[in-house]
Design an enzyme around this catalytic site. Sequence first.
Site, PDB file in Angstrom:
ATOM      1  N   SER A 344       0.868  -1.489  -0.528  1.00 60.16           N
ATOM      2  CA  SER A 344       0.262   0.019  -0.227  1.00 60.16           C
ATOM      3  C   SER A 344       0.441   0.558  -0.017  1.00 60.16           C
ATOM      4  O   SER A 344       1.436   1.574  -0.908  1.00 60.16           O
ATOM      5  CB  SER A 344      -0.632  -0.240   1.193  1.00 60.16           C
ATOM      6  OG  SER A 344      -2.390   0.338   1.098  1.00 60.16           O
ATOM      7  N   ASP A 355      11.101   4.828  -9.924  1.00 59.51           N
ATOM      8  CA  ASP A 355      10.389   5.486 -11.461  1.00 59.51           C
ATOM      9  C   ASP A 355      10.847   6.558 -11.389  1.00 59.51           C
ATOM     10  O   ASP A 355      10.369   6.816 -12.917  1.00 59.51           O
ATOM     11  CB  ASP A 355       8.627   5.068 -11.481  1.00 59.51           C
ATOM     12  CG  ASP A 355       8.146   4.114 -11.411  1.00 59.51           C
ATOM     13  OD1 ASP A 355       8.338   3.218 -11.876  1.00 59.51           O
ATOM     14  OD2 ASP A 355       6.719   4.089 -10.849  1.00 59.51           O
ATOM     15  N   LYS A 369      -0.952  -4.215  -3.551  1.00 61.66           N
ATOM     16  CA  LYS A 369      -2.401  -3.685  -3.652  1.00 61.66           C
ATOM     17  C   LYS A 369      -2.825  -3.043  -4.667  1.00 61.66           C
ATOM     18  O   LYS A 369      -3.852  -3.508  -4.933  1.00 61.66           O
ATOM     19  CB  LYS A 369      -2.604  -3.197  -1.896  1.00 61.66           C
ATOM     20  CG  LYS A 369      -4.099  -3.018  -1.955  1.00 61.66           C
ATOM     21  CD  LYS A 369      -3.759  -2.522  -0.311  1.00 61.66           C
ATOM     22  CE  LYS A 369      -5.362  -2.889   0.248  1.00 61.66           C
ATOM     23  NZ  LYS A 369      -5.795  -2.116   1.242  1.00 61.66           N
TER      24      LYS A 369
END
Length: 387
Positions: A344, A355, A369
Amino acid sequence: MLSSGSLFVAVLAAVYAFSDLRYGTARHGGEDMALVFEVRDRIHSDYVDQVDSLRVIEAGIDGMLDVFPQDDVLPLEQNWGESRPGDRAQRRRFDEAFEKLESSLGETVSPDSLVRGSIWGMLAALDPHSGYLDASDYEDMVERFRGDFEGIGIYFEVRDGKLLVITPIFGSPSHGKLRAGDHIAEIEGVSTLGISDEEVMDKLRGARGSRVRVGVARQGRAGLLYYEIRRDRVTIRSVPYAYMLTPDVGYVRMVRFAETTADELYDALDSLSEQGMRSLVLDLRDNGGGLLDQAVEVADLFLDAGQLIVYTEGRDGDRQKYRARKQLDASLPLVILINRGSASASEIVAGAVQDLDMGLVAGETSFGKGLVQGQFPLRSNGGLLLL
């Protein structure tokens, strides 16, 4: 305890004027049916996918039937009177089913149990993550995110009817006994197959000093492992410790994302900087997540202003974007540690850093999740709906 998940977007509940007329509640004193149809309407207006209204009503009726022992229930007749009943017919159908079942209640089943069963039935037809908390459980949840509660101390999720441990809370009675990925198959000798989030909290939480026995299925082990866990006051700091690994490498352990997480991390980084920290290891292993806004604020400490941290996208396709705002030096060399208990909010932070190439992520594949639960306070009873 709360499924990790549990990243919340506060949304005001709808105003239900003329509720007796709208919900057909005259026969049941208003409150019961108002709550059931408030939940149903919330599902239709705010759930991530459009859901067939007939499917929701039938799932609610099935949920009521599940409250009764199997040998005590006679099947309800399908008597819609039309092939695709409209809203009024659906409400009448549900009201009639409630009335029939209420008249058949035994001493061990309360009308309130029918209402709760119908709500959990509707939610079970959606996904494993949607949930319902009554006013008392809602208050307990708020207390936990403020930092303390009484229980065994785990983040958990019910997936495909199985009670899975996302991670034990650091320093809790479960820490050192239960592990991320454990399947709690029994509680006090009773199977947990098909258990709801609400039932998990009822069974595992309790007064300080009381004990609960759980049977655990663990990967690589034959049979069940049994643990008797003594409940205690679980006081949680998001950053239980931070120190220097070497003269210039700092280490911070973060175990959750609650109301004070970003502030605790900022204080820890400030202290380590004064000790000469020139690079950082941020340990998010077994961090089951928590509040969305805290995930954003933590990521914000390591990114350049304006960079996209995360976005959420609902049924209408509109994206809510969260971007870094602080004008801090984001050049601190960074390694984030994760494992399969990292879920989460932990995945939001690690994913943004990875990223945007602001650091390295090391360890194991995380929990995965990939969703945010919206928080919807319920006007009818002061409870909370999670969708």
